[in-house]
Every structure is written in C-alpha cells, then in structure tokens.
Scaffold this active site. Structure first.
Site, PDB file in Angstrom:
ATOM      1  N   ILE A 150      -8.771 -64.532 -43.982  1.00 62.32           N
ATOM      2  CA  ILE A 150      -9.931 -64.096 -44.776  1.00 62.32           C
ATOM      3  C   ILE A 150     -11.086 -65.027 -44.423  1.00 62.32           C
ATOM      4  CG2 ILE A 150     -10.853 -63.875 -47.108  1.00 62.32           C
ATOM      5  CD1 ILE A 150      -7.937 -63.311 -48.002  1.00 62.32           C
TER       6      ILE A 150
ATOM      7  N   LYS B  49      -7.703 -62.881 -35.041  1.00 64.66           N
ATOM      8  CA  LYS B  49      -6.515 -63.634 -35.478  1.00 64.66           C
ATOM      9  C   LYS B  49      -6.808 -65.115 -35.709  1.00 64.66           C
ATOM     10  CE  LYS B  49      -2.455 -64.840 -36.369  1.00 64.66           C
ATOM     11  NZ  LYS B  49      -3.122 -65.785 -37.279  1.00 64.66           N
TER      12      LYS B  49
ATOM     13  N   HIS C 297     -12.210 -63.136 -39.158  1.00 62.96           N
ATOM     14  CA  HIS C 297     -12.639 -61.730 -39.243  1.00 62.96           C
ATOM     15  C   HIS C 297     -13.493 -61.489 -40.497  1.00 62.96           C
ATOM     16  CE1 HIS C 297     -12.663 -57.450 -39.055  1.00 62.96           C
ATOM     17  NE2 HIS C 297     -11.540 -57.196 -39.673  1.00 62.96           N
TER      18      HIS C 297
ATOM     19  N   CYS D 255     -14.362 -52.186 -40.931  1.00 63.56           N
ATOM     20  CA  CYS D 255     -14.355 -53.363 -40.059  1.00 63.56           C
ATOM     21  C   CYS D 255     -15.081 -53.110 -38.743  1.00 63.56           C
ATOM     22  CB  CYS D 255     -12.920 -53.810 -39.818  1.00 63.56           C
ATOM     23  SG  CYS D 255     -12.041 -54.041 -41.378  1.00 63.56           S
TER      24      CYS D 255
END
Lengths: 387, 387
Positions: free
Chosen positions: B210, B330, B334, B84
């Site tokens: 997601i 959040k 992401h 990430c």
C-alpha cells in the site's frame, strides 16, 4: 477534418429512482440512444462515460468497463470525472477523437445515482466537488457556495431574490411538457419567494433537486453518417474547456466565471460563430444564480446585465434566445454525471424538431454549458442543425 | 502527424506518507518534471491527471482543477479514472492530443494517498475497482481475485508458488538502487515462500504494498522540442487501450487478459513494432501472477510459457528482456492513480540512460503495461529512444 454528428440520443426519466443502479439507468439511456441512432453497437469504437460520485453512492469506481457492458459494448471505455461537468468532458473528448480520425463512432453519456444517499448524505457527497481542505472542512456546502456567489453578484451589480425567482418560474414552465423532467409542475414567483431559505439569499426553489438518471448520445463522423445514410441533421461544431482555481477564496472573481468564459470563447472560435449567432442555450443552472453567471460567461449579456433576462422575457420560451427549454437542472433535474450529455441530448432534440419545446427555438445554433463545482471546470459545446 | 516526446519526468518517493495530501505529493512530482523538462509552466495547455480513490481516501473528487493549481498551472485539467490504470489513460489521451495538433505541451500524471486508510480500509477502497454488485458483495477482495486467476493459470498451464516467488525476488532486486522505491530490500525465494498466505496460492510477497506517491511527465510535440532545443531523446511511439467485462465471472478467460492483449496489439501496430523488437518492459505486477499474465498479453510469451520467465533468468536484469527494472509495483510500490505515468517516468529514464538500472537495458524500445481492476481495462505504451 471531419464533422461530428449526433446520430442518436437517449435519456431515462430524471427523478427519484433510489432502487435503480447506475448500470440499470445507463442501460436504458444507451438503449434509447441506439434505437434513435439506428447504429449497431458493434460499430462503437469507444465509450466515453461521465460519473461523479459512484464511489460514494454505489461503492463503485472503474465504471468505464462496467458501463460498456451495461450498454452492450465490447469497446474500451474511459470514465471522465469533472464533478458536475463529467459527461460534458466525455462529449468533448469524443468530438476531438472523431474529428481527428481516431474513431468514427463513439457512445458518450453518464449516469448518477443520488437519492439512495438521502438529502444530507447527498449534500455531503456533492461537497467532494469543492476543496475539502480549505472549503468543506470549514463547513462549506454547495448551497452556501452559490449563496456567496449570489451575494457577491448582488453587491457588485445589483439584483434581487425576485430576479432569481423569475428564473425558477421560467425553468419550471419549460419542463411542463418534458416527460423526462423531475418536476412537471408550474410555480409562481410568490411560491419561490415563500419557500424556505436554504442559504440566504437562496431559497429552496433556487436550487436544483437531487436526481437519479442517465443520458447517452451516439456521435459519428460525417463520413459514417453519409455512408450509412443516417438521419442525423445536428452536428457538434464547437467545443471548449476552461479551468479555474478550485476554492472560491483563491478566485479573482466571485460574481464571474472565467473558466466558463474561456470555454465559451474557445467553443465559439472553434465553431466560427459568435454569441449573437446563438438561438437557444442549455446552461448549468444548478442554482438560479448559476444561470445568470452562465448567460454572462456565454457573452449573451455583459457582466451585471444577465440577472434580469428572465424577468424581461428575453430567455423565456417566447423570448429572443430561450434558455433551458428542457427545464434546466432546476426543473428537469441534475443527476450530476449525466447532465453534460443530457444537455446535448435536449439540444439535439430541440434543434431537430422533435422536442416538445422545439417550436420555441428561433434559429439553428444552440449552445450547451456544463460546469463543475463552483465553476472550477467548464465545457461548452456549439450544436447546429442543417437548414 | 507529429511525434510525441517525453520532455521531463518526476516522481515522489513511493512509500508511506500518510501525513501528506495528494496535492502535496503531486506538487512535488510535477515540480521535478518541470525542472527535468526545462519547459515553463505557462506553455502547458492541459493537465491530464489520474486518480483512483480520492473520494474515499481524501473526501476529494474534482481533482483536475485542484491538481492544476498544485502544479502551478492555469490550464484546464481533466481527471481520468480507470482504477489502477487511471494515469495510463491520462498518458494515452495526451499522446493523441499532441499527435492530432490539439496541443503542443501537456502535463500528465497522477497521485494517490492510501496509507491513511489503513490496511483494511485500503482493501475495502480498492474493491471499488471490482463489480460491487456481483463480486464485492460476495466477499471478493483483490488478493482473492488474483488468487483465483493464479489458480486458474496453474490448473490450465502448470506453475508453482516457487515460480511466482522468483518474480518477487527479481523485482525486489531491481528496486535496490531505486531511491524512489518503497522497498529497497533484497528477499529470497525462501522469504517469499515462508511469508504468510494472503489468499492461497498467493502469499504476502506476491502482493504489492500500500503506497502513497505521485508521478508526472511533461509531453511535447516534436516541433515544440525542436523549436526549444530540448534534450528529449525519448518518444512515445505507440498507444493502445483495451477493455473487458468488469466481473471475473463474466469473462471468457481467467488465466488470460484479452483487454491487455488488445491494448498491446494496438500499441504495437501504432508504433510499427512487434514484441520481438521490445528490449525492456514495465508491467503491472500488482500481484506476481499479474506479471505473468502481462508477459503473455504483450506476446513476449505464448499462454502458459510466461510463468517460468523470471526463474529462467529471461526477465531479470541480466536477461534478454528485463522486466520491471524499476522494481515494479511489487517493490517500487503502487500508488494506484500514479502508477501508469510512473511506468512512463521509469521507462524514460531507463531508455535515456539516467536510471540506476539503465546499464541493464539491452536496446532502444520499451513497453509500459498498466491494468485496471482484474484487467478489465488496460493501456499499453511503446517508448523509443533516439539511437
């Protein structure tokens, strides 16, 4: 700007090790590199690591920190992925960092685990280096892609399956004394021509094997080498990188590799040498035709003239400029993420005199050529040994 | 050594775009970045591109050349993969190259396609950022890993689900006016506490969604910006990277993130600032507890004191040092490979005044914090705007 020395190098055996993990392979290669270098792990400031298909073969991404741990390092790590040129890019970025004073000591390397996927699974996994949308879904595999390139070359410049077979014979011959090679077995032109066709005009002996293995090198600044009185006579004096369209259909050429031409030109300029100064080369012969394209991209030959080099004896171990004295990807093997650094490992040993084929090296300047996909990405490095 | 300016930035909408390919997303984000920068594509010398799971979600590796083409470039390209933190590393390497005179203009960015895998498929794919051998095969998923870290934090320092809920509420609130955010929807502490548990003590609203999306930024040298009279008031003044053991079981701490501490320390030193100089931060809140760990790693709070920051109003939009004014991972979303550069995009707009939440920024110094896996790798950047 400081120079960059190759302080130590290490390899695993290249071959079928389906029971060994990538981290296990890289632990061994890096251990050998540290032993060869005489550099303590605590001095390493960064790991640059190349891997191509770990997501598919080991369900493992994020291999930077994983491999730092396998190598016994606490330094940060970055994983580079540029298909079969992954650890060539890792070397390039390390060279830049040392020159620019970002670090004095880096570990570079790569590993790949492939045989656990089987032949069909590996072929499918390798295809992620091509354009999934426009090539792979149309049925293209890498043998097919290089067969297209070979046909285009033959159409444009001439050449024959016999010419390609001579390259396979040469590279198998070169690997005979290389204990790290997957194939230590001589073949004849007839063997190559009689082998099953995999994608016409390419036969089985025109293709590199499926290989598990790892490579590692400790790169240091001149200052570090001098301060620590290291025996490190080989330097990386030039680096270059080039890119091209991903899909063959979008390229200007099928029988030339502009990404490699650009990488070579940049690396030569960087080192202040020309192709005539180069004594020896390790090039990316994933298929025999790829060696031909590499020789021409490196400007050892004009377009159309590289095809006969092996047959004419110019690139054999007795030739003026031996190519792939390690055995190349063809006979030494091609654990894809490890190959770029592996070429630097072999070239270092060839130049400094402790390679079984060092006696065939006619000079002090070597070049490594590492290509990704159908040469959509390439890195070229120039290595020189102190006289 | 030249400074590094952010000449232009671009994003796609972050959200569910299962029908769009990674290249399609990156083409859009990079187009916006070039429009914002007023820099011609022909001046770009290199693409540094971050992607995490393309091998699994699109059967596509070797994305460097593919994405260079999607962005309309002929320059060479390198793909960085650090889970990430992939495009955070891409930014870091670009900053170093510009400073060191390797290039004057680079495109950085990332893209990720995730929703086409579905929830279970994405969870399985994300797990390649953890140690397959010692974590994933034992059943660990990322929600479980961060739940472990939250439990360890609560045990060691105290804290409650309510404290974490305040972070989710804050970040959802921050995303309300962000047109690029996946969720432009306010939630309450009660909503968060009443949501289904995904891995105790974490509930659904403690986790990022997601996301499909892409990010891009054009970075240039001071000299290039001046010569071309660019309106580029934001500079990247500090960069840092840190690493840690891959598997949680091998770490010294579960409730601290030394990789991020090291990255922050390096970035602060590099920029010549301290944590007290920082006005605003975009941090890697893949789970609410991750924001707490980030605040402490960045030394905004001592260990154990970050947990109450949102509840105390210190990191909200009216606070002294707002955190995740973009909505964070959040609420903004992401798309993993895009996140590191996306943070730089958001911070640039926040600092230069054209972000919907720019009015909440109390000063001139911002920090971005991008973590890979369970913080086995981290990059931190300091950005500053001309006064």
């Amino acid at each position: 700007m400081t120079g960059v020395r190759v302080a130590g190098v290490g390899l695993t055996h290249f071959g079928q090790h389906p029971e060994r993990t990538g981290r296990d392979l890289f632990a061994e290669a890096s251990q050998r590199a540290f032993e060869d270098a005489g550099v303590p792990r605590a001095d390493v400031e960064q790991l640059n690591y190349g891997n191509f298909m770990g997501e598919l073969s080991e369900h493992q991404g994020h291999q930077g920190p994983l491999m730092a741990e396998a190598a016994g390092l606490t330094a940060p790590a970055t994983r580079y992925e540029s298909a079969c040129a992954s650890s060539g890019v890792a070397v390039r970025e390390a060279v830049k960092d040392i020159r620019n004073g970002e670090a004095d000591v880096l570990l570079v390397g790569g590993a790949e685990r492939m045989n656990n996927l089987g032949t069909a699974g590996t072929t499918e996994a390798l295809a992620i280096a091509a354009d999934d949308l426009y090539e792979v879904r149309a049925g293209m595999t890498f043998p097919a892609a290089y067969a297209l390139m070979a046909r285009a070359y033959f159409d444009q410049y001439g050449g024959s399956r016999e010419d390609l077979a001579e390259i396979a014979v040469k590279n198998h011959d070169n690997a005979l004394d290389n204990e790290f090679a997957q194939f230590q077995k001589a073949i004849s032109v007839e063997d190559a021509l009689d082998a099953p066709t995999i994608a016409a005009p390419l036969g089985l002996y025109d293709a590199c094997p499926i290989t598990d293995g790892a490579s590692a090198a400790v790169l240091v600044s001149d200052e570090y080498a001098d301060e620590h009185d290291l025996d490190a006579p080989v330097s990386v004096t030039g680096t270059g990188q080039g890119g091209d369209k991903m899909a063959l259909q979008d390229r200007q050429f099928l029988a030339r590799t502009p990404a490699a031409e650009r990488a070579a030109e940049e690396a030569y300029d960087d080192a202040g040498v020309g192709p005539r100064d180069v004594s020896v080369a390790e090039v990316h012969d994933c298929f025999t035709i790829a060696e031909v394209l590499a020789l021409e991209a490196l400007d050892f030959y004009a377009p159309g003239e590289g095809i006969g080099a092996a047959a004419r004896g110019e690139t054999t171990r007795d030739g003026d400029r031996p190519v792939n004295l390690s055995g190349g990807l063809k006979a030494k093997g091609h654990p894809v993420g490890a190959t770029g650094t592996s070429q630097v490992v072999e070239m270092t040993r060839l130049l400094r005199g402790d390679h079984p084929n060092s006696d065939a090296v006619p000079g002090d300047v070597g070049v490594t050529h590492n290509a990704g996909g159908t040469v959509a990405s390439t890195t070229v490095h120039v290595l020189e040994v102190e006289e």
